[in-house]
Every structure is written in C-alpha cells, then in structure tokens.
Motif scaffolding. Sequence first.
Motif, PDB file in Angstrom:
ATOM      1  N   SER A 150       0.839  -1.197   0.000  1.00 42.60           N
ATOM      2  CA  SER A 150       0.000   0.000   0.000  1.00 42.60           C
ATOM      3  C   SER A 150       0.870   1.242   0.000  1.00 42.60           C
ATOM      4  O   SER A 150       2.066   1.186   0.260  1.00 42.60           O
ATOM      5  CB  SER A 150      -0.924   0.004   1.223  1.00 42.60           C
ATOM      6  N   ARG A 151       0.223   2.346  -0.341  1.00 37.22           N
ATOM      7  CA  ARG A 151       0.832   3.670  -0.398  1.00 37.22           C
ATOM      8  C   ARG A 151       1.801   3.773  -1.566  1.00 37.22           C
ATOM      9  O   ARG A 151       1.379   3.926  -2.689  1.00 37.22           O
ATOM     10  CB  ARG A 151       1.441   4.053   0.945  1.00 37.22           C
ATOM     11  N   ASN A 152       3.116   3.663  -1.381  1.00 32.74           N
ATOM     12  CA  ASN A 152       4.058   3.941  -2.456  1.00 32.74           C
ATOM     13  C   ASN A 152       4.962   2.748  -2.731  1.00 32.74           C
ATOM     14  O   ASN A 152       5.294   1.982  -1.833  1.00 32.74           O
ATOM     15  CB  ASN A 152       4.934   5.157  -2.117  1.00 32.74           C
ATOM     16  N   PHE A 165      -8.017   1.405  -3.982  1.00 30.19           N
ATOM     17  CA  PHE A 165      -7.740   2.168  -2.761  1.00 30.19           C
ATOM     18  C   PHE A 165      -8.386   1.499  -1.554  1.00 30.19           C
ATOM     19  O   PHE A 165      -9.435   0.865  -1.658  1.00 30.19           O
ATOM     20  CB  PHE A 165      -8.292   3.588  -2.880  1.00 30.19           C
ATOM     21  N   SER A 269      -7.512   7.487   2.908  1.00 31.92           N
ATOM     22  CA  SER A 269      -7.513   6.490   1.836  1.00 31.92           C
ATOM     23  C   SER A 269      -6.099   6.418   1.268  1.00 31.92           C
ATOM     24  O   SER A 269      -5.349   7.396   1.308  1.00 31.92           O
ATOM     25  CB  SER A 269      -8.516   6.848   0.740  1.00 31.92           C
ATOM     26  N   TRP A 270      -5.737   5.260   0.733  1.00 34.61           N
ATOM     27  CA  TRP A 270      -4.403   5.093   0.175  1.00 34.61           C
ATOM     28  C   TRP A 270      -4.431   4.004  -0.895  1.00 34.61           C
ATOM     29  O   TRP A 270      -5.251   3.087  -0.855  1.00 34.61           O
ATOM     30  CB  TRP A 270      -3.391   4.766   1.271  1.00 34.61           C
TER      31      TRP A 270
END
Length: 312
Positions: A150-152, A165, A269-270
């Motif tokens: 998740s994220r990056n 997401f 949210s991510w």
Amino acid sequence: MKTSSTPTPDALLAFDALARKGSFTAAADDIGCAKSRISQLVKELEQQLGTVLVLRNTRRVALTETGRRLAEHARQLREMLEKVGPDIEEAQGLIEGPLRISATASFAQYLLAPMLSELAACHPGLELELRAENRLQDPINDGVDFCIRSRNVHDDRLVAKPLGFVWEAPYASPDYLAKAPPLNSPDDLCRHRILLNSHHVYGREWRLEKDGELKSITTRPMLVCDQYASLISGLIAGHGVALLPHYVASHYLESGHLVRVLPGWQGGSWPVYLVFPYRQPLPKKYEAFIQHVTPRLRAVLEERPLYSGEKA
C-alpha cells in the motif's frame, strides 16, 4: 603435468564432439568453432588430467582408455545440458509448483485467503504459501513471488499493478452505541472510548473529511493494537469506536455486528498495488495468479464504498 583444476564445460563438450565425430574438423563443424580451438581445448584437458586422451593420425583420432572414460563423462554433460532448455520451457508452461505471496495480516485474512483457496481448487498443482506480515517484504530479497503493498512503491526492479484504494471510516457496535454518549459529529469523539491501530499513519490523530470539510481529532485510545482482528473483537464486545478499512468492516456490517458511525465522515484512503519482480515472459503460474486475483481485488478496492445516507 597434472594440475588440480577442474575441466571446463567448453573443453568437455569439445572432447565429446571429437569422440563422436572422430576428427578435429568434424568436431569443429559440429559445435561451430575453429578446428584449432578443438585442438587447444583437448590439449588443455590432457594437461589438466595428466594423461593422453587421443591418439592422432592424419585422418582420424582414436581414444585411449582414459579418453574413453572421459568421453562417457563428456557425453553425460552434453545430454544434461541438452535437457535444460526443454525442461525450463516445460516449467514455464506449467501451472504448478511453489508460489509465495506476502500481504498484511488484514489483507491476508479478509481478502487473499479466500481467493487463494479458490485458485488452489482450480490448479491443484500449485503449492501456495501466504505470508501474513505487517512488515514490508521485498519480493527479491525476501524470496516471495508477489506482495500486496500500500501507499508507495519506489523500486525500478518491480512491477506495480494498481488495484485500487483502501477507504477508512469509523465503526462501532450497536451495543456500544446504545449505552454510549451521543456521537453526532467528530467533536463528540473526545467523549468516547477509542480503539486504535498502531500503524495508523497519523498516530493518535484522526483526520476525518466530509464534503470538503476536514476535522482533526486527537484521540486518547483505551487500546492500541497492530491487528485489525483484535480491534474488531473489542468493537463487537462493545468497547468503543475504531477506524477500519472498508474491506475489513464489510464482513461485520452484513452480519449486523458493526455499524458505520458519523455518516458521511470519511477517514484516510491510500492506494494498493500488486508488486512482483519484472520477468518476461511470465511463467504460467504467475499469469494464473494475476488473472485470478487482480480482478477480484479490484472489485473490492476500485470503488469508494457508499453507506446509508450518502449519495453516489
């Protein structure tokens, strides 16, 4: 003079060609090199092994006793190498063997485990291993085939397929709300018991948004835990309010164990990605996993969930 070095594969393959073809010229044609190269490699073998391997004349060569023994080893090497290509091609085309997937505990429990059970039923030859860890794993260094991240994702060695997401919102049990103070706005959270995930990106601060309005609430949690399953147990037992991802809460909304509180107010949210090392072509078992899991995860993660009282 005998040396302790091990004969090279090139030298053994050259000797195998010489043993099969009976002349330096034919051996060179067989493996596609110069005649002088065959002669050089055979001389190196004789020096390394400290023995005469071939008897030379103007037309053909004859193997000595040690030459015939070495020819058997050289033949086995050639036959083994000839099997490498077809064996790898076959492995690439089979949907079987080990497949290791890493994900957070909540993704593993609520999403991946049921999907992988379906995949295993479709392809019994697969040996699936699901690693449920909140620690970020690296597909290359940790020896896993796929990760849910998740994220990056900042790694040029990896392919990152967007899945959608995660949407977070506040939840509680009906039993808790029946006994607790009114909860009509985020400001009321200061009078409620809070259960907090220790990986929450803003720590003890909850950031809730509704129609462009942002509220930041500093909480004083009664329980902090790194597993959503433990937080849910506390919620269902009537111990407070918690922010949960929608894919976790949906199971308990359907059963009536939990309800959404503060309608319209949304947590963070991510983005989520399916991450794996770049490989071309992909093994068939990789393709089978991607084709099975990706659309199912996207069906859960691509759309922001709507709750009663909200408009699309």
